[in-house]
Design an enzyme around this catalytic site. Structure first.
Site, mmCIF file in Angstrom:
data_model
loop_
_atom_site.group_PDB
_atom_site.id
_atom_site.type_symbol
_atom_site.label_atom_id
_atom_site.label_comp_id
_atom_site.label_asym_id
_atom_site.label_seq_id
_atom_site.Cartn_x
_atom_site.Cartn_y
_atom_site.Cartn_z
ATOM 1 N N ALA A 10 0.869 -1.170 0.000
ATOM 2 C CA ALA A 10 0.000 0.000 0.000
ATOM 3 C C ALA A 10 0.915 1.232 0.000
ATOM 4 O O ALA A 10 2.139 1.118 0.112
ATOM 5 C CB ALA A 10 -0.891 -0.012 1.237
ATOM 6 N N GLU A 83 7.503 2.664 -9.259
ATOM 7 C CA GLU A 83 6.168 2.962 -9.768
ATOM 8 C C GLU A 83 5.759 1.955 -10.848
ATOM 9 O O GLU A 83 5.201 2.292 -11.889
ATOM 10 C CB GLU A 83 6.089 4.401 -10.305
ATOM 11 C CG GLU A 83 6.472 5.465 -9.297
ATOM 12 C CD GLU A 83 5.574 5.543 -8.070
ATOM 13 O OE1 GLU A 83 4.446 5.028 -8.123
ATOM 14 O OE2 GLU A 83 6.003 6.122 -7.066
ATOM 15 N N ILE A 167 -1.726 11.358 -9.746
ATOM 16 C CA ILE A 167 -0.455 11.392 -9.034
ATOM 17 C C ILE A 167 -0.590 12.238 -7.776
ATOM 18 O O ILE A 167 -1.106 13.352 -7.810
ATOM 19 C CB ILE A 167 0.664 11.953 -9.938
ATOM 20 C CG1 ILE A 167 0.788 11.122 -11.227
ATOM 21 C CG2 ILE A 167 1.991 12.016 -9.191
ATOM 22 C CD1 ILE A 167 1.080 9.654 -11.004
#
Length: 184
Positions: A10, A83, A167
């Site tokens: 997470a 990412e 983002i």
């Protein structure tokens, strides 16, 4: 034998910090690594992997057009991807091939699911193809293990609708356990 690794968690579990540490460890031993992050992630500037703890490093960027089979050669000891949820399914297949055929270890770091609990396509393929999968642990505000992500607006109120990709950092997201994710 080289592997494709997927390290997921997470939000705010230290994925970028872990990646920067791995890069440092390789380089401290005189080994060459290449680091990539998503071009779309501009929170700290494009092409920068930044830990919430402070360390930051310039990296190469990938977008949907990046062909990892063309840009990576065998003169590196490891390929590191931050990412990774923003990878395309084809790029995950390319990374798997880099590990399996070219013998280049690939360690990717990313989120498993979005703020609605839906998988990112890149993460779904990483879960399917990665040779080694590890969850980096984090905790919810209630003290349980956080496995989900919650998007919040400027007033801190939970958002349940919107584009999958937006983002942001602590001002836009927080981690939660499953119980808190469903109870809010």
């Amino acid at each position: 034998m080289a592997k494709l690794y997927f390290r997921y968690s997470a939000m705010n579990a230290g994925k970028s910090t872990a990646m920067l540490q791995v890069a440092h460890n390789y380089e401290e031993q005189g080994q060459a690594v290449r680091l990539f992050t998503a071009a779309i992630d501009n929170r700290y500037g494009v092409g920068k992997v930044t830990s919430r703890l402070g360390p930051q490093r310039e990296t190469e960027v990938f977008d949907a057009d990046t062909d990892f089979l063309k840009v990576i050669d065998q003169r590196i000891a490891c390929l590191l991807i931050d990412e990774a949820q923003f990878l395309t399914t084809v790029q995950v297949q390319q990374l798997h091939k880099l590990a399996q055929v070219r013998g280049i270890p690939v360690i990717s770091y990313g989120l498993r699911s979005d703020f609605r609990g839906e998988p990112f396509p890149g993460s779904a393929y990483l879960l399917a193809l990665a040779d080694d999968i590890e969850e980096l642990k984090n905790i919810c505000t209630c003290g349980k293990k956080a496995t989900m992500n919650i998007r919040v607006d400027q007033d801190g109120k939970r958002m349940k609708e919107g584009e999958q990709i937006s983002i942001g950092g602590n001002e836009s997201y927080r981690q939660a356990c499953g119980r808190c994710f469903y109870s809010e």
